[in-house]
Design a protein around this motif. Structure first.
Motif, PDB file in Angstrom:
ATOM      1  N   UNK B 368      -1.438  17.090  -4.869  1.00 15.80           N
ATOM      2  CA  UNK B 368      -2.876  17.181  -5.130  1.00 15.80           C
ATOM      3  C   UNK B 368      -3.605  16.014  -4.476  1.00 15.80           C
ATOM      4  N   UNK B 369      -2.996  14.834  -4.626  1.00 10.18           N
ATOM      5  CA  UNK B 369      -3.603  13.645  -4.043  1.00 10.18           C
ATOM      6  C   UNK B 369      -3.737  13.780  -2.522  1.00 10.18           C
ATOM      7  N   UNK B 370      -2.658  14.248  -1.893  1.00 12.79           N
ATOM      8  CA  UNK B 370      -2.673  14.383  -0.439  1.00 12.79           C
ATOM      9  C   UNK B 370      -3.676  15.435  -0.001  1.00 12.79           C
ATOM     10  N   UNK B 371      -3.715  16.572  -0.728  1.00 14.06           N
ATOM     11  CA  UNK B 371      -4.671  17.621  -0.376  1.00 14.06           C
ATOM     12  C   UNK B 371      -6.101  17.116  -0.535  1.00 14.06           C
ATOM     13  N   UNK B 420      -0.399  11.957   5.289  1.00 17.88           N
ATOM     14  CA  UNK B 420       0.994  12.218   4.939  1.00 17.88           C
ATOM     15  C   UNK B 420       1.890  11.025   5.263  1.00 17.88           C
ATOM     16  N   UNK B 421       1.640  10.367   6.396  1.00 18.18           N
ATOM     17  CA  UNK B 421       2.559   9.306   6.786  1.00 18.18           C
ATOM     18  C   UNK B 421       2.178   7.944   6.215  1.00 18.18           C
ATOM     19  N   UNK B 422       0.909   7.778   5.820  1.00 24.51           N
ATOM     20  CA  UNK B 422       0.520   6.428   5.409  1.00 24.51           C
ATOM     21  C   UNK B 422       1.185   6.078   4.089  1.00 24.51           C
ATOM     22  N   UNK B 423       1.603   4.842   4.013  1.00 28.57           N
ATOM     23  CA  UNK B 423       2.261   4.398   2.787  1.00 28.57           C
ATOM     24  C   UNK B 423       1.257   3.692   1.882  1.00 28.57           C
ATOM     25  N   UNK B 424      -0.018   3.765   2.268  1.00 22.58           N
ATOM     26  CA  UNK B 424      -1.010   3.016   1.515  1.00 22.58           C
ATOM     27  C   UNK B 424      -1.285   3.645   0.161  1.00 22.58           C
ATOM     28  N   UNK B 425      -1.860   2.839  -0.691  1.00 18.95           N
ATOM     29  CA  UNK B 425      -2.354   3.333  -1.965  1.00 18.95           C
ATOM     30  C   UNK B 425      -3.499   4.293  -1.691  1.00 18.95           C
ATOM     31  N   UNK B 426      -3.637   5.332  -2.555  1.00 17.83           N
ATOM     32  CA  UNK B 426      -4.734   6.284  -2.349  1.00 17.83           C
ATOM     33  C   UNK B 426      -6.089   5.590  -2.216  1.00 17.83           C
ATOM     34  N   UNK B 427      -6.286   4.541  -2.993  1.00 23.43           N
ATOM     35  CA  UNK B 427      -7.579   3.858  -2.962  1.00 23.43           C
ATOM     36  C   UNK B 427      -7.834   3.232  -1.600  1.00 23.43           C
ATOM     37  N   UNK B 428      -6.822   2.537  -1.078  1.00 28.82           N
ATOM     38  CA  UNK B 428      -6.979   1.898   0.238  1.00 28.82           C
ATOM     39  C   UNK B 428      -7.187   2.956   1.311  1.00 28.82           C
ATOM     40  N   UNK B 489     -13.633  -2.025  -3.277  1.00 28.22           N
ATOM     41  CA  UNK B 489     -12.616  -3.025  -2.979  1.00 28.22           C
ATOM     42  C   UNK B 489     -11.270  -2.564  -3.549  1.00 28.22           C
ATOM     43  N   UNK B 490     -10.197  -2.810  -2.804  1.00 27.89           N
ATOM     44  CA  UNK B 490      -8.883  -2.466  -3.363  1.00 27.89           C
ATOM     45  C   UNK B 490      -8.683  -3.244  -4.655  1.00 27.89           C
ATOM     46  N   UNK B 491      -8.038  -2.579  -5.587  1.00 27.66           N
ATOM     47  CA  UNK B 491      -7.861  -3.223  -6.882  1.00 27.66           C
ATOM     48  C   UNK B 491      -6.906  -4.392  -6.779  1.00 27.66           C
ATOM     49  N   UNK B 492      -7.368  -5.523  -7.254  1.00 25.89           N
ATOM     50  CA  UNK B 492      -6.459  -6.648  -7.294  1.00 25.89           C
ATOM     51  C   UNK B 492      -5.786  -6.675  -8.666  1.00 25.89           C
ATOM     52  N   UNK B 493      -4.610  -7.290  -8.710  1.00 33.18           N
ATOM     53  CA  UNK B 493      -3.997  -7.419 -10.028  1.00 33.18           C
ATOM     54  C   UNK B 493      -4.863  -8.317 -10.910  1.00 33.18           C
ATOM     55  N   UNK B 494      -5.677  -7.681 -11.730  1.00 32.73           N
ATOM     56  CA  UNK B 494      -6.606  -8.459 -12.551  1.00 32.73           C
ATOM     57  C   UNK B 494      -6.230  -8.326 -14.004  1.00 32.73           C
TER      58      UNK B 494
END
Lengths: 96, 509, 103
Positions: B368-371, B420-428, B489-494
């Motif tokens: 679902x995320x990828x679509x 499909x190939x990116x290993x990034x977080x969905x947010x980034x 902004x990408x989520x930082x560990x907050x």
């Protein structure tokens, strides 16, 4: 004039939203009193009717009805977004 | 099962499964509100020139005879209008059913360089460029949308209390549910009416029961009586010398006492049975009364005047309400805004689905995320790339329109593959794609400036507002997208307490 | 063994969901078809108007059937009710051969 009609639509939607406790609190810090709530509601209904009348005058029965509905829906979304903005700004201020 | 619970099931699955298809339909439908403006914008050869509109219908018809050798089933011509200041021609070949399209300069009558034009989005909207099958798929998606809207209303507990509510900083899925509700509920009349009138357009194909039972499946009788239309079958005899089209157009305008000519349709021009039908165009009405006049192509005799029965006029009215060709630009602007609200409703709805299941690691989550990324970002990116290609591909290139189509397809594929190939977080990932969209939207007016001397903002501002508005809209969208990107902004560990604060700047796609 | 396995599968929530979904799509369409045919014959209007009004209403019937498919208590009953109703409507529409095509 369609801009006037749209302004009326926004005012009407704003009044309707202010008749609700949550949004009145966001803007003024407290829920509305009973008389004021009724006043807002009345103004909202009158504004909606005025928007409809203005559109019917400009566009005629068929097309005026469509533009009026469109403007009211657009105004509703705009008011929703504006209120969200005000509410978040208010949260920031109160935190400071 | 309680009603609300069972309706939740219907809403969740009936909404999620067609959501990506519906996004394509609604997004391209939103663009198609401005298809004629886009069509004009995509033809720089028309810009900057002026002169008396001297080309005639006969000139267009002659071009067709000189340039298309295959026998024709029919062809249709539309004279220039305020929104489409050019002659349009379409044709269908006999046998193969292959269709063609060309557009002509109103002053010289010369054929313009080919482009997909705004029509591309319109066709994508109603049949995904997949002909009959696409039309059925889109219709099915429309019925899903109706079911999702109705069940959505039933399950909404506080439809009036939460009417204006949007809490961007709320935890978890709440913010997205608010957004889904705001765009869905406030825009509900629009969504419902557009979904219903949308599926109603091809009702005769989707629901043949009426014609089967009341007309014994006789399509011609159905057409004659229901539409009040006229049709003459082929006689299989060679055609004589046709009356010049312009003469028939003049006759039609005299008959109507109006100059608003719509489509001029010539059926089987090479056969002795050929008929020229001329439709009336009346943009001051929602359902333009077509009032089609049918002439014998060789004698010029008026064979038939369309008399539409009342219910069919109601149908034309519904179709007109969907197509938004009536009234002025205000109508199309409102349709455009509400169409975008429909897109937002879908995006927010799918995000709610994801958020609800993110913690549980439900199977299908990644799909679902990828679509979501591939469709919600891929389509806008591809549409922008198409407009870039329109300006960058040389005008004299052969098969120019197919090159444009390939640029659209490849851009969409590229976004999908990158997802499909990116290993990034969905947010980034979403952030990067917002940046791509912003760059494409902001760069387009610049490309326009560099490549088209009569089409860019400085040249059209004031003189051709309908063209300038395309560039201005692109600039505004670009700025908004850039702002959105800057804020996501990408989520930082907050620490947990601060997490709610950046809740607004989260997007899960 | 196998029979038991199938029974368990048929009673699973996923199977029920698929059954209801298919009923909404397929049986729902059949009901809409039946209703359109029925109204195309029995509406007190001239023939072209009957057919157009009936056809334009068909999506409302379909959506109503979809809502019923999910709201009904028993998933199998949905099929029985929708298909039976659709069949009855079609029969009523097609049986009067001359009358159904009256102008």
């Amino acid at each position: 004039m369609s801009i006037l009609a749209f302004v009326t639509a926004v005012a009407a939607m704003l009044c309707l939203s202010l008749a609700m406790a949550r949004h009145h609190r966001d803007l003024f810090g407290r829920p509305p009193g009973r008389p004021r709530q009724l006043l807002y509601r009345l103004l909202g209904i009158l504004g909606t009717a005025l928007c409809l009348l203005l559109n019917l005058r400009d566009g005629g029965g068929e097309i005026g009805m469509v533009t009026a509905m469109g403007q009211l829906m657009g105004a509703g979304i705009l008011v929703g977004l504006l209120l969200a903005r005000v509410a978040t700004a208010g949260m920031n201020n109160s935190r400071r | 099962m309680k009603l609300r619970q069972s309706m939740t099931t219907l809403h969740t699955w009936g909404g999620l499964l067609p959501s990506w298809l519906l996004f394509v339909v609604i997004f391209t439908g939103t663009l198609a509100c401005f298809d004629k403006e886009l069509e004009h914008w995509m033809r720089p050869a028309l810009h900057g020139s002026s002169g008396p509109a001297s080309a005639s219908a006969q000139q267009i018809s002659d071009w067709l005879a000189d340039n298309v050798s295959a026998p024709l089933h029919a062809y249709w011509i539309h004279p220039p209008t305020e929104r489409t200041p050019f002659w349009q021609l379409g044709w269908e070949e006999d046998g193969s059913g292959q269709r063609g399209r060309a557009v002509f300069d109103p002053v010289t009558g010369a054929a313009l360089p080919e482009t997909l034009g705004g029509d591309f989005f319109f066709t994508l909207h109603y049949n995904l460029h997949a002909g009959q099958i696409g039309m059925y798929i889109v219709g099915l998606a429309g019925v899903f949308m109706l079911a999702a809207l109705v069940s959505g209303v039933i399950i909404h507990r506080r439809i009036f209390k939460d009417f204006f509510t949007l809490r961007p900083r709320a935890q978890g899925q709440r913010a997205w549910l608010d957004a889904h509700n705001l765009f869905g509920v406030v825009g509900l009349p629009f969504h419902l009416v557009l979904a219903y009138t949308g599926v109603a357009i091809f009702v005769a194909a989707y629901m043949p029961a009426g014609g089967m039972v009341a007309y014994n499946s006789d399509p011609l009788a159905f057409y004659h009586e229901v539409q009040g239309g006229y049709h003459r079958n082929e006689l299989d005899r060679p055609a004589g010398t046709p009356v010049p089209l312009d003469q028939l157009v003049t006759a039609a305008q005299q008959q109507w006492q109006s100059t608003d000519t719509g489509w001029i349709i010539v059926e089987h021009p090479a056969d002795a049975s050929s008929v020229v039908s001329i439709r009336r165009r009346d943009p001051s009405r929602i359902g333009s009364p077509q009032d089609t006049l049918s002439y014998d192509a060789f004698t010029g005799e008026l064979l038939h005047q369309q008399q539409t029965p009342p219910a069919y006029r109601g149908y034309i009215w519904m179709v007109g309400l969907h197509m938004a060709q009536f009234g002025g630009s205000l109508i199309r602007l409102l349709y455009g805004v509400l169409g975008l609200a429909g897109c937002m409703m879908l995006v927010a709805g799918n995000t709610v689905w994801l958020r609800k299941r993110a913690a549980r690691q439900t199977p299908g989550l990644h799909l679902v995320q990828a679509l979501n990324t591939a469709v919600f970002f891929g389509l806008p990116v591809a549409s922008l790339v198409l407009l870039w290609a329109n300006r960058l591909i040389p005008a004299e290139l052969e098969h120019r329109a197919s090159v444009e189509a390939w640029s659209f397809v490849l851009a969409w594929l590229a976004v999908t593959l990158a997802t499909l190939v990116s290993s990034r977080q969905p947010l980034a990932r979403a952030r990067a794609l917002l940046g791509v969209m912003a760059a494409l939207a902001l760069g387009l007016p610049l490309v326009n400036f560099l490549t088209a001397p009569y089409s860019h903002l400085l040249a059209t501002f004031g003189t051709a507002p309908e063209l300038a508005l395309v560039d201005l809209t692109l600039l505004i969208c670009g700025v908004l997208l850039a702002v959105a990107m800057a804020r996501y902004r990408p989520r930082q560990p907050v620490p947990a307490a601060r997490k709610t604060e950046c809740g607004e700047s989260e997007v899960t796609v | 063994m196998a029979a038991q396995h199938w029974r368990r599968l048929a009673a699973s929530p996923l199977a029920e969901l698929i059954s209801r979904g298919l009923a909404a799509l397929v049986a729902g369409y059949l009901l809409a078809f039946g209703a359109t045919a029925f109204l195309s014959v029995y509406l007190p209007l001239p023939r072209p108007d009957r057919v157009v009004v009936a056809s334009l209403l068909c999506f409302a019937v379909w959506v109503g059937a979809a809502v019923y498919s999910f709201a009904a208590r028993r998933p199998l009953r949905v099929w029985v009710v929708l298909v039976a109703l659709a069949g009855a409507l079609c029969l009523a529409a097609w049986l009067p051969t001359d009358w159904r095509m009256r102008p």
